[in-house]
Scaffold this active site. Structure first.
Site, short mmCIF file in Angstrom:
data_model
loop_
_atom_site.label_atom_id
_atom_site.label_comp_id
_atom_site.label_asym_id
_atom_site.label_seq_id
_atom_site.Cartn_x
_atom_site.Cartn_y
_atom_site.Cartn_z
N LEU A 31 0.81 -1.22 0.00
CA LEU A 31 0.00 0.00 0.00
C LEU A 31 0.84 1.27 0.00
CD1 LEU A 31 -2.75 -0.98 2.60
CD2 LEU A 31 -2.76 -1.33 0.12
N HIS A 32 0.34 2.27 -0.70
CA HIS A 32 0.92 3.61 -0.70
C HIS A 32 -0.22 4.61 -0.58
CE1 HIS A 32 -0.47 3.74 -4.81
NE2 HIS A 32 0.25 2.67 -5.11
N GLY A 34 -1.73 6.41 -2.61
CA GLY A 34 -2.81 6.26 -3.61
C GLY A 34 -3.90 5.34 -3.10
N HIS A 35 -3.48 4.17 -2.59
CA HIS A 35 -4.45 3.23 -2.01
C HIS A 35 -5.15 3.85 -0.80
CE1 HIS A 35 -1.30 0.28 -3.65
NE2 HIS A 35 -2.38 -0.02 -4.35
N GLY A 145 -8.89 3.79 -8.71
CA GLY A 145 -8.10 4.98 -8.97
C GLY A 145 -8.10 5.33 -10.46
N LYS A 147 -5.73 6.56 -11.85
CA LYS A 147 -4.39 6.20 -12.35
C LYS A 147 -4.51 5.08 -13.39
CE LYS A 147 -0.03 4.36 -11.75
NZ LYS A 147 -0.22 2.97 -11.31
N ASP A 148 -5.40 4.11 -13.10
CA ASP A 148 -5.67 3.03 -14.05
C ASP A 148 -6.98 3.35 -14.76
OD1 ASP A 148 -3.52 0.84 -13.22
OD2 ASP A 148 -4.30 1.73 -11.39
N GLN A 151 -8.69 0.66 -16.78
CA GLN A 151 -9.28 -0.34 -15.88
C GLN A 151 -10.62 0.15 -15.34
OE1 GLN A 151 -7.06 -2.79 -12.83
NE2 GLN A 151 -7.73 -1.12 -11.52
P1 AMP Z 1 -3.10 -1.85 -7.41
O1 AMP Z 1 -2.81 -2.33 -6.03
O2 AMP Z 1 -1.95 -1.23 -8.10
O3 AMP Z 1 -3.85 -2.87 -8.23
O4 AMP Z 1 -4.12 -0.64 -7.24
C1 AMP Z 1 -5.31 -0.80 -6.50
C2 AMP Z 1 -6.19 0.42 -6.73
O5 AMP Z 1 -5.49 1.59 -6.32
C3 AMP Z 1 -6.56 0.64 -8.20
O6 AMP Z 1 -7.91 1.06 -8.29
C4 AMP Z 1 -5.60 1.73 -8.63
O7 AMP Z 1 -6.11 2.51 -9.68
C5 AMP Z 1 -5.50 2.54 -7.35
N1 AMP Z 1 -4.27 3.32 -7.37
C6 AMP Z 1 -3.00 2.87 -7.56
N2 AMP Z 1 -2.13 3.89 -7.58
C7 AMP Z 1 -2.86 5.02 -7.42
C8 AMP Z 1 -2.52 6.41 -7.35
N3 AMP Z 1 -1.27 6.85 -7.48
N4 AMP Z 1 -3.54 7.29 -7.18
C9 AMP Z 1 -4.81 6.87 -7.07
N5 AMP Z 1 -5.19 5.58 -7.12
C10 AMP Z 1 -4.23 4.66 -7.29
#
Ligand code: AMP
Length: 280
Positions: A31-32, A34-35, A145, A147-148, A151
């Protein structure tokens, strides 16, 4: 906060809480911020917040980074608890796929462009696992997010086509100080690659800026964006495209509507993506 690893244990919890609104934040963990921003929005809008952490093998290609995808459950649980998550759903691969899958969920057309063109089968893996998560978790709202962006568009289409009783909530892109979109994969970057990776956002900003000043020629906007990407010596451009959004159709002039400027860039084996929505 409870950590639930099996579908049957989640069902028991759900049976006792099904009268309450449930917000789902699906992630692959590590997690960061964004999550965390997705979790915080879910926290504001729901009585119960479920965070799923599952690195989904189905959405990785054979030569991609499934095995070495960064994982740190202990740290994730601490961050989730601090952000106000009620339930972490963290199943094993065997729990999600006890038998070889004979069923997949696929969205057509919009999955053949951008990341779908570079990563064959990726979106079928995403829509299949998100369908399973929706059926298991039964959320009222699910947080994704921007970002994707592709998706989010694909899942929104799946929700509409298959009548999932789930509302998709789009959340803005969270960035590092130099503009790089936060991503679990950023840890792969060498210091030099990390410095150059800021070029994605510089390119996005340049295209956004020209668009806001009235440039409406897609080819010229793309040229502005690509020129900046080419300044990064270590970058290999996977794609840079301007398409209608969310339909992802080719476009020549940006007169009235909504479009996406989307980029994917390799630094070594690390593939970074970023985008901006352009609206007129
Ligand atoms: P992931 O763990 O990379 O599959 O991401 C999980 C969710 O977090 C997805 O809906 C991504 O779009 C969202 N996400 C990842 N990075 C960011 C970010 N920098 N800003 C906003 N949402 C994000």
């Amino acid at each position: 906060m409870n950590v639930i690893e099996t579908i049957s244990a989640y069902r028991e919890w759900w049976f006792r809480h099904r009268q309450q609104t449930i917000g789902l934040v699906p992630t692959m963990g590590y997690l960061h911020q964004g999550h965390i921003s997705l979790i915080e929005q879910a926290r504001r809008e729901n009585r119960q917040v479920v965070l799923s952490i599952f690195v989904n093998p189905l959405q990785f290609g054979p030569s991609e980074d499934f095995e070495r995808y960064p994982r740190d459950m202990e740290r994730d649980l601490a961050l989730a608890e601090r952000a106000g998550v009620d339930i972490v759903f963290a199943p094993s691969v065997h729990e999600m796929y006890p038998n070889p899958m004979k069923t997949t969920v696929e969205v057509k057309d919009i999955t053949s462009r951008l990341c779908g063109a570079s990563r064959p089968g990726h979106f079928a893996g995403v829509t299949t696992v998100v369908s399973k998560l929706f059926h298991i978790i039964q959320p009222d709202k699910a947080y994704f997010g921007q970002k994707d962006a592709q998706q989010a568009a694909v899942i929104e289409k799946m929700i509409a086509d298959l009548n999932f009783p789930v509302q998709l909530v789009r959340c803005p892109i969270i960035r590092e100080e130099d503009g790089l979109a936060m991503s679990s994969r950023n840890v792969y970057l060498s210091p030099e690659e990390r410095r150059e990776a800021a070029v994605l956002y510089e390119s996005i900003r340049a295209v956004e800026g020209a668009f806001k000043q009235g440039e409406d020629d897609a080819a010229r906007l793309l040229e502005i964006g690509e020129r900046i990407l080419h300044t990064a010596k270590l970058a290999r451009i996977d794609y840079a495209e301007i398409l209608s959004y969310p339909d992802l159709e080719p476009v020549t002039a940006l007169k009235r509507g909504q479009w996406i400027y989307a980029v994917a860039v390799f630094f070594g084996n690390t593939r970074l993506i970023d985008n901006a929505i352009l609206q007129r």
